[in-house]
Design a protein around this motif. Structure first.
Motif, PDB file in Angstrom:
ATOM      1  N   VAL A 120       0.840  -1.206   0.000  1.00  0.00           N
ATOM      2  CA  VAL A 120       0.000   0.000   0.000  1.00  0.00           C
ATOM      3  C   VAL A 120       0.871   1.250   0.000  1.00  0.00           C
ATOM      4  CG1 VAL A 120      -1.713   1.295   1.323  1.00  0.00           C
ATOM      5  CG2 VAL A 120      -1.936  -1.185   1.094  1.00  0.00           C
ATOM      6  N   GLU A 121       1.906   1.269   0.815  1.00  0.00           N
ATOM      7  CA  GLU A 121       2.789   2.436   0.883  1.00  0.00           C
ATOM      8  C   GLU A 121       3.541   2.654  -0.424  1.00  0.00           C
ATOM      9  OE1 GLU A 121       5.137   1.469   4.311  1.00  0.00           O
ATOM     10  OE2 GLU A 121       3.582   2.154   5.700  1.00  0.00           O
ATOM     11  N   THR A 122       3.959   1.574  -1.078  1.00  0.00           N
ATOM     12  CA  THR A 122       4.694   1.695  -2.332  1.00  0.00           C
ATOM     13  C   THR A 122       3.783   2.173  -3.461  1.00  0.00           C
ATOM     14  OG1 THR A 122       6.123  -0.105  -1.597  1.00  0.00           O
ATOM     15  CG2 THR A 122       6.254   0.497  -3.913  1.00  0.00           C
ATOM     16  N   VAL A 123       2.548   1.665  -3.505  1.00  0.00           N
ATOM     17  CA  VAL A 123       1.585   2.137  -4.506  1.00  0.00           C
ATOM     18  C   VAL A 123       1.297   3.618  -4.284  1.00  0.00           C
ATOM     19  CG1 VAL A 123      -0.812   1.958  -5.307  1.00  0.00           C
ATOM     20  CG2 VAL A 123       0.557  -0.115  -4.965  1.00  0.00           C
ATOM     21  N   ALA A 124       1.084   4.009  -3.057  1.00  0.00           N
ATOM     22  CA  ALA A 124       0.819   5.420  -2.755  1.00  0.00           C
ATOM     23  C   ALA A 124       2.001   6.290  -3.183  1.00  0.00           C
ATOM     24  CB  ALA A 124       0.528   5.604  -1.271  1.00  0.00           C
ATOM     25  N   ALA A 125       3.220   5.853  -2.914  1.00  0.00           N
ATOM     26  CA  ALA A 125       4.401   6.622  -3.310  1.00  0.00           C
ATOM     27  C   ALA A 125       4.491   6.739  -4.831  1.00  0.00           C
ATOM     28  CB  ALA A 125       5.665   5.973  -2.755  1.00  0.00           C
ATOM     29  N   THR A 126       4.184   5.664  -5.547  1.00  0.00           N
ATOM     30  CA  THR A 126       4.205   5.693  -7.012  1.00  0.00           C
ATOM     31  C   THR A 126       3.170   6.670  -7.545  1.00  0.00           C
ATOM     32  OG1 THR A 126       4.984   3.413  -7.108  1.00  0.00           O
ATOM     33  CG2 THR A 126       3.936   4.279  -9.096  1.00  0.00           C
ATOM     34  N   ARG A 127       2.024   6.723  -6.888  1.00  0.00           N
ATOM     35  CA  ARG A 127       0.951   7.631  -7.310  1.00  0.00           C
ATOM     36  C   ARG A 127       1.119   9.037  -6.728  1.00  0.00           C
ATOM     37  NH1 ARG A 127      -4.458   5.248  -8.558  1.00  0.00           N
ATOM     38  NH2 ARG A 127      -5.039   7.236  -7.688  1.00  0.00           N
ATOM     39  N   GLU A 128       2.194   9.231  -5.974  1.00  0.00           N
ATOM     40  CA  GLU A 128       2.477  10.518  -5.332  1.00  0.00           C
ATOM     41  C   GLU A 128       1.304  10.964  -4.456  1.00  0.00           C
ATOM     42  OE1 GLU A 128       3.721  13.213  -8.425  1.00  0.00           O
ATOM     43  OE2 GLU A 128       5.558  12.063  -8.772  1.00  0.00           O
ATOM     44  N   SER A 129       0.857  10.030  -3.619  1.00  0.00           N
ATOM     45  CA  SER A 129      -0.227  10.313  -2.683  1.00  0.00           C
ATOM     46  C   SER A 129       0.097   9.607  -1.361  1.00  0.00           C
ATOM     47  CB  SER A 129      -1.560   9.809  -3.250  1.00  0.00           C
ATOM     48  OG  SER A 129      -1.557   8.407  -3.385  1.00  0.00           O
ATOM     49  N   SER A 130      -0.804   9.728  -0.432  1.00  0.00           N
ATOM     50  CA  SER A 130      -0.611   9.036   0.846  1.00  0.00           C
ATOM     51  C   SER A 130      -1.437   7.748   0.824  1.00  0.00           C
ATOM     52  CB  SER A 130      -1.035   9.930   2.008  1.00  0.00           C
ATOM     53  OG  SER A 130      -2.435  10.048   2.028  1.00  0.00           O
ATOM     54  N   PRO A 131      -1.082   6.775   1.639  1.00  0.00           N
ATOM     55  CA  PRO A 131      -1.864   5.535   1.680  1.00  0.00           C
ATOM     56  C   PRO A 131      -3.347   5.768   1.980  1.00  0.00           C
ATOM     57  CG  PRO A 131       0.223   5.188   2.778  1.00  0.00           C
ATOM     58  CD  PRO A 131       0.126   6.681   2.470  1.00  0.00           C
ATOM     59  N   SER A 132      -3.656   6.751   2.780  1.00  0.00           N
ATOM     60  CA  SER A 132      -5.062   7.016   3.112  1.00  0.00           C
ATOM     61  C   SER A 132      -5.855   7.559   1.927  1.00  0.00           C
ATOM     62  CB  SER A 132      -5.147   7.984   4.291  1.00  0.00           C
ATOM     63  OG  SER A 132      -4.613   9.242   3.938  1.00  0.00           O
ATOM     64  N   GLU A 133      -5.168   8.030   0.898  1.00  0.00           N
ATOM     65  CA  GLU A 133      -5.852   8.550  -0.291  1.00  0.00           C
ATOM     66  C   GLU A 133      -6.205   7.471  -1.313  1.00  0.00           C
ATOM     67  OE1 GLU A 133      -4.387  12.944  -1.197  1.00  0.00           O
ATOM     68  OE2 GLU A 133      -2.687  11.566  -0.898  1.00  0.00           O
ATOM     69  N   LEU A 134      -5.726   6.248  -1.123  1.00  0.00           N
ATOM     70  CA  LEU A 134      -6.062   5.167  -2.046  1.00  0.00           C
ATOM     71  C   LEU A 134      -7.515   4.777  -1.818  1.00  0.00           C
ATOM     72  CD1 LEU A 134      -2.848   2.959  -1.785  1.00  0.00           C
ATOM     73  CD2 LEU A 134      -3.372   4.754  -3.444  1.00  0.00           C
ATOM     74  N   SER A 135      -8.257   4.618  -2.901  1.00  0.00           N
ATOM     75  CA  SER A 135      -9.697   4.394  -2.772  1.00  0.00           C
ATOM     76  C   SER A 135     -10.088   2.923  -2.664  1.00  0.00           C
ATOM     77  CB  SER A 135     -10.425   5.028  -3.964  1.00  0.00           C
ATOM     78  OG  SER A 135      -9.991   4.437  -5.176  1.00  0.00           O
ATOM     79  N   THR A 136      -9.199   2.024  -3.033  1.00  0.00           N
ATOM     80  CA  THR A 136      -9.530   0.603  -3.039  1.00  0.00           C
ATOM     81  C   THR A 136      -8.727  -0.132  -1.968  1.00  0.00           C
ATOM     82  OG1 THR A 136      -9.825   0.751  -5.438  1.00  0.00           O
ATOM     83  CG2 THR A 136      -9.666  -1.449  -4.499  1.00  0.00           C
ATOM     84  N   PRO A 137      -9.393  -0.882  -1.110  1.00  0.00           N
ATOM     85  CA  PRO A 137      -8.641  -1.692  -0.150  1.00  0.00           C
ATOM     86  C   PRO A 137      -7.829  -2.767  -0.886  1.00  0.00           C
ATOM     87  CG  PRO A 137     -10.971  -1.574   0.449  1.00  0.00           C
ATOM     88  CD  PRO A 137     -10.841  -0.989  -0.913  1.00  0.00           C
ATOM     89  N   LEU A 138      -6.651  -3.073  -0.382  1.00  0.00           N
ATOM     90  CA  LEU A 138      -5.779  -4.050  -1.028  1.00  0.00           C
ATOM     91  C   LEU A 138      -6.475  -5.391  -1.215  1.00  0.00           C
ATOM     92  CD1 LEU A 138      -3.004  -4.784  -2.172  1.00  0.00           C
ATOM     93  CD2 LEU A 138      -2.297  -5.360   0.157  1.00  0.00           C
TER      94      LEU A 138
END
Length: 97
Positions: free
Chosen positions: A5-23
């Protein structure tokens, strides 16, 4: 799994809490964990789509994330973020089918 989750957020230049889909909607985290624990094959590679990215986990447990391919069938993956332990690295890479 938090590392994914943290790596995806970093790739998207966002924070983990901003990801809309649970892993767990992209991959069964328990099954992924069991697969990694039961395999001593370093050539093992698991890949899945999550939040517009392609997540790859290799046999050593290293996680790499890159933006999903464009509709043209190829993409330039800029700022591919790989997390292996505590290190983060970026690289540019051309991917074509």
């Amino acid at each position: 799994m938090q590392r994914i989750v943290e790596t995806v957020a970093a790739t998207r230049e966002s924070s983990p809490s901003e990801l809309s889909t649970p892993l767990y909607e992209a991959v069964d985290p328990d099954a992924l964990g069991r697969l990694q624990q039961s395999s001593d094959d370093s050539s093992l590679r698991v890949q899945f789509a999550y939040e517009g990215c392609v997540v790859t986990i290799d046999g050593s447990g290293a996680v790499s994330v890159s933006p999903a391919q464009s509709d043209s069938g190829s993409a330039v993956l800029s700022s591919e973020t790989a997390v292996d332990g505590s290190s983060i690295a970026s690289r540019d890479e051309d991917i074509t089918d």
